[in-house]
Design a protein around this motif. Structure first.
Motif, PDB file in Angstrom:
ATOM      1  N   ASN A   1       0.846  -1.184   0.000  1.00  0.00           N
ATOM      2  CA  ASN A   1       0.000   0.000   0.000  1.00  0.00           C
ATOM      3  C   ASN A   1       0.883   1.236   0.000  1.00  0.00           C
ATOM      4  OD1 ASN A   1      -2.310  -1.588   0.137  1.00  0.00           O
ATOM      5  ND2 ASN A   1      -2.313  -1.582   2.378  1.00  0.00           N
ATOM      6  N   PRO A   2       0.398   2.375  -0.516  1.00  0.00           N
ATOM      7  CA  PRO A   2       1.239   3.578  -0.549  1.00  0.00           C
ATOM      8  C   PRO A   2       1.351   4.282   0.796  1.00  0.00           C
ATOM      9  CG  PRO A   2      -0.891   4.039  -1.512  1.00  0.00           C
ATOM     10  CD  PRO A   2      -0.876   2.569  -1.209  1.00  0.00           C
ATOM     11  N   CYS A   3       0.488   3.913   1.746  1.00  0.00           N
ATOM     12  CA  CYS A   3       0.491   4.584   3.050  1.00  0.00           C
ATOM     13  C   CYS A   3      -0.246   3.694   4.044  1.00  0.00           C
ATOM     14  CB  CYS A   3      -0.184   5.964   2.937  1.00  0.00           C
ATOM     15  SG  CYS A   3      -1.946   5.860   2.506  1.00  0.00           S
ATOM     16  N   PRO A   4      -0.241   4.027   5.334  1.00  0.00           N
ATOM     17  CA  PRO A   4      -0.929   3.170   6.313  1.00  0.00           C
ATOM     18  C   PRO A   4      -2.412   2.965   6.029  1.00  0.00           C
ATOM     19  CG  PRO A   4       0.568   4.671   7.435  1.00  0.00           C
ATOM     20  CD  PRO A   4       0.567   5.079   5.988  1.00  0.00           C
ATOM     21  N   CYS A   5      -3.117   3.998   5.601  1.00  0.00           N
ATOM     22  CA  CYS A   5      -4.548   3.833   5.327  1.00  0.00           C
ATOM     23  C   CYS A   5      -4.796   3.183   3.973  1.00  0.00           C
ATOM     24  CB  CYS A   5      -5.290   5.164   5.424  1.00  0.00           C
ATOM     25  SG  CYS A   5      -5.091   6.249   3.976  1.00  0.00           S
ATOM     26  N   GLY A   6      -3.822   3.267   3.072  1.00  0.00           N
ATOM     27  CA  GLY A   6      -3.897   2.603   1.783  1.00  0.00           C
ATOM     28  C   GLY A   6      -4.419   3.431   0.639  1.00  0.00           C
ATOM     29  N   TYR A   7      -4.751   4.728   0.875  1.00  0.00           N
ATOM     30  CA  TYR A   7      -5.430   5.494  -0.163  1.00  0.00           C
ATOM     31  C   TYR A   7      -4.679   6.743  -0.615  1.00  0.00           C
ATOM     32  CZ  TYR A   7      -9.239   2.350   0.901  1.00  0.00           C
ATOM     33  OH  TYR A   7      -9.984   1.222   1.089  1.00  0.00           O
ATOM     34  N   TYR A   8      -3.383   6.806  -0.375  1.00  0.00           N
ATOM     35  CA  TYR A   8      -2.593   7.917  -0.913  1.00  0.00           C
ATOM     36  C   TYR A   8      -2.589   7.820  -2.441  1.00  0.00           C
ATOM     37  CZ  TYR A   8       1.454  10.851  -1.956  1.00  0.00           C
ATOM     38  OH  TYR A   8       2.287  11.815  -2.463  1.00  0.00           O
ATOM     39  N   ASN A   9      -2.877   8.939  -3.104  1.00  0.00           N
ATOM     40  CA  ASN A   9      -2.947   9.011  -4.573  1.00  0.00           C
ATOM     41  C   ASN A   9      -4.146   8.246  -5.152  1.00  0.00           C
ATOM     42  OD1 ASN A   9      -0.864  10.752  -5.005  1.00  0.00           O
ATOM     43  ND2 ASN A   9       0.583   9.213  -5.761  1.00  0.00           N
TER      44      ASN A   9
ATOM     45  N   PRO B   1       2.029  13.499   5.943  1.00  0.00           N
ATOM     46  CA  PRO B   1       3.300  13.192   5.280  1.00  0.00           C
ATOM     47  C   PRO B   1       4.267  12.433   6.172  1.00  0.00           C
ATOM     48  CG  PRO B   1       2.606  15.417   4.765  1.00  0.00           C
ATOM     49  CD  PRO B   1       1.651  14.911   5.784  1.00  0.00           C
ATOM     50  N   GLY B   2       4.277  12.738   7.455  1.00  0.00           N
ATOM     51  CA  GLY B   2       5.172  12.021   8.375  1.00  0.00           C
ATOM     52  C   GLY B   2       4.805  10.553   8.487  1.00  0.00           C
ATOM     53  N   GLN B   3       3.518  10.252   8.552  1.00  0.00           N
ATOM     54  CA  GLN B   3       3.087   8.856   8.617  1.00  0.00           C
ATOM     55  C   GLN B   3       3.454   8.099   7.342  1.00  0.00           C
ATOM     56  OE1 GLN B   3      -1.090   9.762   9.498  1.00  0.00           O
ATOM     57  NE2 GLN B   3      -0.889   8.624  11.429  1.00  0.00           N
ATOM     58  N   ILE B   4       3.318   8.777   6.210  1.00  0.00           N
ATOM     59  CA  ILE B   4       3.652   8.125   4.935  1.00  0.00           C
ATOM     60  C   ILE B   4       5.140   7.817   4.878  1.00  0.00           C
ATOM     61  CG2 ILE B   4       3.706   8.416   2.437  1.00  0.00           C
ATOM     62  CD1 ILE B   4       1.186  10.136   2.685  1.00  0.00           C
ATOM     63  N   HIS B   5       5.967   8.786   5.306  1.00  0.00           N
ATOM     64  CA  HIS B   5       7.411   8.571   5.267  1.00  0.00           C
ATOM     65  C   HIS B   5       7.837   7.484   6.252  1.00  0.00           C
ATOM     66  CE1 HIS B   5       8.767  11.553   2.396  1.00  0.00           C
ATOM     67  NE2 HIS B   5       7.980  12.471   2.946  1.00  0.00           N
TER      68      HIS B   5
ATOM     69  N   TYR C   1       9.169   4.661 -14.295  1.00  0.00           N
ATOM     70  CA  TYR C   1       9.139   3.499 -13.418  1.00  0.00           C
ATOM     71  C   TYR C   1       9.946   3.695 -12.145  1.00  0.00           C
ATOM     72  CZ  TYR C   1       7.342   1.049 -17.560  1.00  0.00           C
ATOM     73  OH  TYR C   1       6.601   0.659 -18.631  1.00  0.00           O
ATOM     74  N   ARG C   2      10.286   4.936 -11.793  1.00  0.00           N
ATOM     75  CA  ARG C   2      11.065   5.203 -10.576  1.00  0.00           C
ATOM     76  C   ARG C   2      10.300   6.160  -9.671  1.00  0.00           C
ATOM     77  NH1 ARG C   2      14.501   1.560  -9.414  1.00  0.00           N
ATOM     78  NH2 ARG C   2      15.323   3.027  -7.890  1.00  0.00           N
ATOM     79  N   ASN C   3       9.042   5.866  -9.394  1.00  0.00           N
ATOM     80  CA  ASN C   3       8.181   6.784  -8.643  1.00  0.00           C
ATOM     81  C   ASN C   3       8.691   7.063  -7.241  1.00  0.00           C
ATOM     82  OD1 ASN C   3       6.498   6.979 -10.806  1.00  0.00           O
ATOM     83  ND2 ASN C   3       5.004   5.492 -10.076  1.00  0.00           N
ATOM     84  N   LEU C   4       9.180   6.072  -6.553  1.00  0.00           N
ATOM     85  CA  LEU C   4       9.576   6.269  -5.154  1.00  0.00           C
ATOM     86  C   LEU C   4      10.842   7.095  -5.012  1.00  0.00           C
ATOM     87  CD1 LEU C   4       8.845   2.824  -3.454  1.00  0.00           C
ATOM     88  CD2 LEU C   4       7.405   4.839  -3.633  1.00  0.00           C
TER      89      LEU C   4
END
Length: 518
Positions: A356-364, A374-378, A508-511
């Protein structure tokens, strides 16, 4: 009377010749508290076999020896483990009593576990034992019926499968109905390769992700899929083996040997015909992932050899388990050193991961609101170390297909059509790296080979420099972009990397983008 029975012990993926010496003795009766006295480093499972064997002899209507027996497993400095010595021990006891013709045993190797009723149960590593028997010049190998097709893959060796102790005794005495098993290995192998239960045509939409899967398969690149729950990450990953080049006979033999030693082969299997797809749960331990244990057991990375290791929910795996994969991903083999053994196992696999892209799963996510800061995502992304991400060439975002499009979208391109392009690209790479030892695809290129084979043209170099500055890409992204660009060019049959190839690889290098998670 001294009798010698030939059997085998497993050592990692190979087997070692073991001679079981059995003697009926009266001199040591006072010192011996049991009917069968075993020497030669037998473990508990081997020591317990005396009870099983005695019961199996009695229930098979054979008279167990009345004297005390000394059984020596030679060479005595190799530890004997497992239950495959039951059948050799039983035949040796009968040979001591002259129930079995001893002269036949000089050219025969036996393995098998016995049930109390005399039935013969399957053992691990039958393929490795069969290879050993042929190399040592034995005429016949007797194995459990469930292992016979696996062992019969080896040619120039009579392989006999038995289901009961009485059948083995009759065969050794020139009686009974047991016959050597013969299979047409090549014909069966190539006939079974055309069947793929999962097909890319089942995937509706997601053209950009399917393109990324094709590029990853063509160059052997490791792949990370990032997307919200239910967007199809696992569904597409499970269809990736269907677009990979088919296993060669030598790859199949090596893969089958690993699964045989691990006891993972299905009953009556001869050779593995499809590339492995291993998907361990995120609670897996370090040992189960890389291999090892009290007695050596191949881990998931070795079971995925010549295939795919799929790690779903990548951040949920323990940090230590993920870090243990860093060296095997580079070297494509793992050396396991323990007090009792040291072994090197192959583990050349494609790593495919999803998260998932983040803890909740719905980033983007296009329709649902992300509730993470942003801190949680990082912090969530920080569960995956930079060195591990550095070994993943392709990082692609997966967005869900709208429900209204699922019902109207046409069937996609079939796996067979995609595989044809992948095979053509792999053939180009095979020719390119024919003089490079240990390099078979673009993903395995070193910095020297990237400089030699993956130099873009002037427009491509300018495009790459512009992307590095504009997107603030990290330094580790530079070589990965060039590797993937080389693969994209190979898919098109282009000898030179162009700006278009660089542009697709950058996507293909999003991260690596500095703005990720902001």
């Amino acid at each position: 009377m001294l009798v010698k029975i030939h059997t085998a012990a497993l050592n990692a993926l190979t087997a070692q010749d073991v001679t079981l010496e059995i003697d009926k003795t009266k001199q040591l009766q006072r010192e011996m508290s049991q009917a069968i006295f075993m020497v030669g480093l037998p473990d508990n499972a081997v020591r317990e076999s005396s009870t099983r064997v005695m019961a199996a002899l009695a229930n098979s209507r054979f008279q167990p020896p009345q004297n005390h027996i000394v059984a020596n497993f030679a060479p005595a400095d190799v530890r004997k483990e497992g239950t495959s010595y039951d059948l050799p021990l039983a035949i040796g006891l009968l040979a001591v009593e002259k129930v079995v013709d001893c002269h036949v045993l000089d050219h025969t190797m036996l393995v098998g576990e016995l049930g109390l009723d005399g039935s013969i149960r399957p053992v691990k590593g039958a393929l490795s034992i069969s290879i050993l028997a042929r190399s040592k010049g034995y005429a016949t190998l007797i194995v459990p019926e469930a292992n016979v097709r696996e062992a019969a893959v080896v040619n120039n060796l009579r392989v006999v499968g038995a289901s009961h102790l009485q059948e083995v005794v009759s065969f050794l005495n020139g009686q009974g109905t047991l016959q050597p098993t013969e299979i047409n290995t090549r014909e069966e192998f190539f006939a079974a390769q055309s069947s793929f239960p999962l097909d890319m045509s089942d995937v509706k939409g997601q053209e950009n992700v399917k393109r990324a899967l094709e590029v990853a398969a063509a160059g052997g690149h490791n792949l990370l899929l990032i997307g919200s729950p239910g967007c199809g990450k696992s569904m597409m990953a499970k269809r990736l083996p269907g677009i990979l080049p088919q296993l060669t006979l030598s790859e199949s033999l090596e893969t089958t040997q690993i699964h045989s030693v691990a006891g993972k082969l299905h009953r009556n299997t001869s050779l593995i015909t499809q590339r492995p797809f291993r998907s361990p749960h995120h609670t897996i331990s370090d040992v189960a992932l890389i291999g090892g244990g009290a007695s050596l057991q191949p881990g998931e990375i070795s079971l995925a050899h010549n295939g795919i290791l799929f790690l779903d929910e990548l951040p949920e795996f323990s940090r230590t388990a993920l870090e243990t994969m860093r060296q095997p991903l580079e070297d494509r083999q793992i050396t396991i050193s323990r007090t009792k053994y040291s072994a090197t196992l192959p583990c050349s696999f494609m790593l495919v991961a999803s998260m998932n892209p983040c803890p909740c799963g719905y980033y983007n996510h296009p329709t649902k609101q992300c509730t993470c800061s942003p801190g949680q995502i990082h912090r969530y992304m920080g569960k995956i170390s930079g060195p591990l991400l550095d070994r993943i060439d392709i990082q692609v975002e997966v967005t869900p297909v709208p429900i209204q499009d699922l019902s109207t979208a046409p069937r996609g391109e079939s796996s067979a059509a995609i595989r044809q392009r992948v095979v053509r690209a792999r053939e180009v790479q095979t020719e390119r790296f024919k003089d490079e030892k240990g390099v078979h695809c673009n993903a395995q290129m070193s910095a020297r080979l990237i400089e030699k084979y993956a130099r873009p043209d002037a427009a491509g170099s300018a495009r790459l420099a512009q992307a590095m500055r504009a997107l603030n890409l990290s330094a580790r992204a530079y070589e990965r972009i060039l590797k993937v660009s080389r693969t994209i060019a190979d898919l098109e049959g282009a000898p030179q990397i162009t700006a278009a190839h660089i542009g697709e690889a950058v996507g293909y290098r999003n991260l690596d983008r500095a703005s990720w998670g902001e």
